[in-house]
Design a protein around this motif. Structure first.
Motif, PDB file in Angstrom:
ATOM      1  N   THR A   1      84.385   5.571  29.652  1.00 17.68           N
ATOM      2  CA  THR A   1      83.300   6.530  29.842  1.00 17.68           C
ATOM      3  C   THR A   1      82.336   6.407  28.663  1.00 17.68           C
ATOM      4  OG1 THR A   1      84.728   8.055  31.028  1.00 17.68           O
ATOM      5  CG2 THR A   1      82.746   8.997  30.033  1.00 17.68           C
ATOM      6  N   PRO A   2      81.014   6.343  28.916  1.00 23.02           N
ATOM      7  CA  PRO A   2      80.071   6.307  27.789  1.00 23.02           C
ATOM      8  C   PRO A   2      80.314   7.493  26.862  1.00 23.02           C
ATOM      9  CG  PRO A   2      78.929   5.834  29.846  1.00 23.02           C
ATOM     10  CD  PRO A   2      80.325   6.275  30.215  1.00 23.02           C
ATOM     11  N   THR A   3      80.625   7.208  25.612  1.00 23.81           N
ATOM     12  CA  THR A   3      81.114   8.234  24.696  1.00 23.81           C
ATOM     13  C   THR A   3      80.230   8.314  23.461  1.00 23.81           C
ATOM     14  OG1 THR A   3      83.375   7.775  25.437  1.00 23.81           O
ATOM     15  CG2 THR A   3      83.127   9.037  23.399  1.00 23.81           C
ATOM     16  N   MET A   4      79.811   9.531  23.145  1.00 27.78           N
ATOM     17  CA  MET A   4      79.035   9.794  21.940  1.00 27.78           C
ATOM     18  C   MET A   4      79.939  10.508  20.950  1.00 27.78           C
ATOM     19  SD  MET A   4      75.662  11.121  23.981  1.00 27.78           S
ATOM     20  CE  MET A   4      74.877  11.736  22.507  1.00 27.78           C
ATOM     21  N   GLY A   5      80.178   9.896  19.800  1.00 24.71           N
ATOM     22  CA  GLY A   5      81.026  10.492  18.785  1.00 24.71           C
ATOM     23  C   GLY A   5      80.188  11.103  17.679  1.00 24.71           C
ATOM     24  N   ILE A   6      80.482  12.325  17.325  1.00 23.46           N
ATOM     25  CA  ILE A   6      79.739  13.020  16.275  1.00 23.46           C
ATOM     26  C   ILE A   6      80.573  13.000  15.002  1.00 23.46           C
ATOM     27  CG2 ILE A   6      78.612  15.157  15.593  1.00 23.46           C
ATOM     28  CD1 ILE A   6      78.177  15.814  18.481  1.00 23.46           C
ATOM     29  N   PHE A   7      80.069  12.287  13.994  1.00 24.12           N
ATOM     30  CA  PHE A   7      80.784  12.113  12.734  1.00 24.12           C
ATOM     31  C   PHE A   7      80.007  12.757  11.607  1.00 24.12           C
ATOM     32  CE2 PHE A   7      82.762   8.903  15.265  1.00 24.12           C
ATOM     33  CZ  PHE A   7      84.008   8.688  14.715  1.00 24.12           C
ATOM     34  N   GLY A   8      80.712  13.453  10.753  1.00 26.31           N
ATOM     35  CA  GLY A   8      80.117  14.008   9.554  1.00 26.31           C
ATOM     36  C   GLY A   8      80.975  13.730   8.342  1.00 26.31           C
ATOM     37  N   PRO A   9      82.144  14.411   8.225  1.00 23.93           N
ATOM     38  CA  PRO A   9      82.977  14.230   7.039  1.00 23.93           C
ATOM     39  C   PRO A   9      83.876  12.996   7.083  1.00 23.93           C
ATOM     40  CG  PRO A   9      83.945  15.877   8.457  1.00 23.93           C
ATOM     41  CD  PRO A   9      82.626  15.513   9.075  1.00 23.93           C
ATOM     42  N   THR A  10      83.999  12.362   8.239  1.00 23.08           N
ATOM     43  CA  THR A  10      84.872  11.191   8.347  1.00 23.08           C
ATOM     44  C   THR A  10      84.045   9.930   8.556  1.00 23.08           C
ATOM     45  OG1 THR A  10      85.159  11.692  10.704  1.00 23.08           O
ATOM     46  CG2 THR A  10      86.880  12.453   9.187  1.00 23.08           C
ATOM     47  N   SER A  11      84.652   8.794   8.258  1.00 23.60           N
ATOM     48  CA  SER A  11      83.962   7.512   8.299  1.00 23.60           C
ATOM     49  C   SER A  11      84.085   6.858   9.673  1.00 23.60           C
ATOM     50  CB  SER A  11      84.560   6.570   7.248  1.00 23.60           C
ATOM     51  OG  SER A  11      84.173   5.236   7.486  1.00 23.60           O
ATOM     52  N   PRO A  12      82.959   6.559  10.338  1.00 25.31           N
ATOM     53  CA  PRO A  12      83.052   5.833  11.606  1.00 25.31           C
ATOM     54  C   PRO A  12      83.728   4.473  11.457  1.00 25.31           C
ATOM     55  CG  PRO A  12      80.865   6.776  11.323  1.00 25.31           C
ATOM     56  CD  PRO A  12      81.586   6.944  10.015  1.00 25.31           C
ATOM     57  N   TYR A  13      83.529   3.815  10.321  1.00 26.27           N
ATOM     58  CA  TYR A  13      84.163   2.517  10.126  1.00 26.27           C
ATOM     59  C   TYR A  13      85.681   2.630  10.215  1.00 26.27           C
ATOM     60  CZ  TYR A  13      86.079  -1.556   7.742  1.00 26.27           C
ATOM     61  OH  TYR A  13      86.834  -2.666   7.420  1.00 26.27           O
ATOM     62  N   LEU A  14      86.219   3.689   9.624  1.00 29.30           N
ATOM     63  CA  LEU A  14      87.671   3.851   9.602  1.00 29.30           C
ATOM     64  C   LEU A  14      88.215   4.477  10.875  1.00 29.30           C
ATOM     65  CD1 LEU A  14      88.175   5.146   5.944  1.00 29.30           C
ATOM     66  CD2 LEU A  14      88.578   2.835   6.807  1.00 29.30           C
ATOM     67  N   TRP A  15      87.448   5.379  11.520  1.00 28.64           N
ATOM     68  CA  TRP A  15      88.031   6.230  12.549  1.00 28.64           C
ATOM     69  C   TRP A  15      87.362   6.172  13.913  1.00 28.64           C
ATOM     70  CZ3 TRP A  15      92.555   7.337  10.950  1.00 28.64           C
ATOM     71  CH2 TRP A  15      92.802   7.550   9.594  1.00 28.64           C
ATOM     72  N   ALA A  16      86.239   5.482  14.057  1.00 31.76           N
ATOM     73  CA  ALA A  16      85.639   5.374  15.390  1.00 31.76           C
ATOM     74  C   ALA A  16      86.515   4.508  16.296  1.00 31.76           C
ATOM     75  CB  ALA A  16      84.237   4.780  15.294  1.00 31.76           C
ATOM     76  N   PRO A  17      86.458   4.712  17.601  1.00 34.70           N
ATOM     77  CA  PRO A  17      87.263   3.894  18.516  1.00 34.70           C
ATOM     78  C   PRO A  17      86.893   2.416  18.423  1.00 34.70           C
ATOM     79  CG  PRO A  17      86.345   5.803  19.652  1.00 34.70           C
ATOM     80  CD  PRO A  17      85.676   5.737  18.318  1.00 34.70           C
ATOM     81  N   LEU A  18      87.891   1.553  18.546  1.00 32.79           N
ATOM     82  CA  LEU A  18      87.617   0.117  18.629  1.00 32.79           C
ATOM     83  C   LEU A  18      86.763  -0.207  19.851  1.00 32.79           C
ATOM     84  CD1 LEU A  18      90.972  -1.711  17.788  1.00 32.79           C
ATOM     85  CD2 LEU A  18      88.951  -1.490  16.356  1.00 32.79           C
ATOM     86  N   ASN A  19      86.860   0.619  20.875  1.00 35.71           N
ATOM     87  CA  ASN A  19      86.114   0.372  22.104  1.00 35.71           C
ATOM     88  C   ASN A  19      84.609   0.449  21.880  1.00 35.71           C
ATOM     89  OD1 ASN A  19      88.658   2.094  22.473  1.00 35.71           O
ATOM     90  ND2 ASN A  19      88.537   0.999  24.413  1.00 35.71           N
ATOM     91  N   GLY A  20      84.197   1.086  20.814  1.00 35.32           N
ATOM     92  CA  GLY A  20      82.765   1.265  20.566  1.00 35.32           C
ATOM     93  C   GLY A  20      82.273   2.553  21.177  1.00 35.32           C
ATOM     94  N   LEU A  21      81.202   3.068  20.608  1.00 36.70           N
ATOM     95  CA  LEU A  21      80.581   4.297  21.088  1.00 36.70           C
ATOM     96  C   LEU A  21      79.222   3.967  21.669  1.00 36.70           C
ATOM     97  CD1 LEU A  21      81.578   6.534  18.073  1.00 36.70           C
ATOM     98  CD2 LEU A  21      82.411   6.769  20.405  1.00 36.70           C
TER      99      LEU A  21
END
Length: 354
Positions: A283-303
């Motif tokens: 599913t097309p997914t929009m992740g909202i990141f503030g205090p955490t790092s997308p590099y470390l914690w975003a899905p491998l699938n991509g956003l």
């Protein structure tokens, strides 16, 4: 790695049929990311059955994970060794004749049952001096920057070079199952945006879900608020702000959350388990990141589109804290609802053309 494997990992013995157990992390998002480990193992040994130890909370995910033979549902209390329950679990594992166990968490407790079960090969990192419990000890975890690298490296031979890209987690939800779920809950056929406003830690929660729900509903979209029972008060606030097109779908059964993310046209989520579920489904997914790092914690699938962050970098980002202790949570307050809604509309134009 040169091989005949579709993901570039060498097939070691296609005739090997000895079963493998994975002891994964049991947070929802981490459990989803553990499917990468399954895919690496199946690339190495296509015919070795792979089972997962799983909590009752995460158990519905197993039904949608390709390559997993079975989930062994066993709830161990947090913060307790629970020796009697560990022995019962060991008896269950021993009856299944596992030959290899990958113990992803670094804790002593997570390695106890596989050791008591006498599983011959028990692979894991050094954590908590687990000599004897782990008999195929791995070292060098601190040199691996990302959570996925630490986990998936255990599925490779000791000392192997990590691939440039890991296979992404997959959750295959049959379209007809999502359609039946939508019909059973009276959700119609209008394009819907699923919101995942919860997270572990208040600092990861975006501020403006109620306003975003109102703006999305005004543009003729259905809005579903998805989460666990802990998100019920927030869901009620979002419904009150958004009106009749907004539905509270929070509850205790994770399967409903999985199906909601599968049936939605777009998902918006904090850095949470639901974000990883939606991305693994496709599913097309929009992740909202503030205090955490997308590099470390975003899905491998991509956003889809972009990872949403403050337009102006803050010196405290990423703090990785569960509660904001400075800057009055600006990393989340400075992401306007209008910007999020505009991105949703663009994604819908690209993925659901009229």
């Amino acid at each position: 790695m040169n091989s005949d494997s579709p993901i570039g990992i060498e097939i070691e013995d296609a005739g090997d049929t000895r079963p493998i157990l994975i002891v994964p992390y049991m947070w929802i998002g981490d459990f989803v990311r553990g499917h990468t480990v399954v895919r690496v193992l199946k690339a190495r040994w296509p015919n070795r059955p792979v089972d997962l130890l799983v909590t009752s909370l995460c158990a519905p995910l197993v039904d949608y994970m390709p390559g997993v033979r079975a989930g062994i549902v066993w709830d161990l209390p947090r913060g307790e060794l629970a020796v009697a329950r560990q022995r019962s679990l060991a008896a269950e594992l021993g009856s299944r004749a596992y030959q290899t166990a990958l113990v992803l968490p670094r804790t002593w407790k997570s390695a106890l049952a596989p050791a008591l079960a006498g599983i011959p090969e028990r692979v894991g990192f050094f954590g908590e001096a687990r000599f004897g419990l782990i008999n195929r000890m791995r070292w060098g975890e601190q040199a691996l920057p990302r959570f996925i690298d630490k986990n998936a490296a255990l599925a490779l031979p000791a000392g192997a070079t990590l691939p440039p890209e890991w296979p992404v987690p997959q959750l295959h939800v049959p379209a007809e199952e999502a359609t039946r779920w939508r019909q059973a809950n009276g959700l119609g056929t209008t394009p819907a945006v699923a919101l995942g406003p919860g997270s572990v830690g208040a600092s990861k929660r975006w501020t403006y879900y109620p306003e975003a729900a109102r703006l999305l509903a005004e543009r003729g979209l259905d809005v579903w608020v998805v989460g666990g029972p802990g998100e019920k008060p927030l869901a009620q606030e979002i419904v009150a702000a958004g009106g009749a097109r907004v539905r509270d779908l929070t509850g205790t059964d994770l399967r409903h959350g999985i199906l909601a993310m599968a049936a939605a046209s777009v998902a918006i989520s904090n850095d949470s388990g639901l974000m990883h579920i939606a991305a693994a489904i496709g599913t097309p997914t929009m992740g909202i990141f503030g205090p955490t790092s997308p590099y470390l914690w975003a899905p491998l699938n991509g956003l889809v589109a972009t990872v949403l962050q403050t337009k102006t970098a803050l010196p405290c980002q990423p703090c990785q804290r569960t509660v904001c202790t400075m800057n009055d949570h600006r990393c989340m307050r400075d992401i306007p609802a209008a910007d999020v809604v505009e991105t949703v509309q663009r994604v819908l134009r690209e993925t659901c053309p009229a």
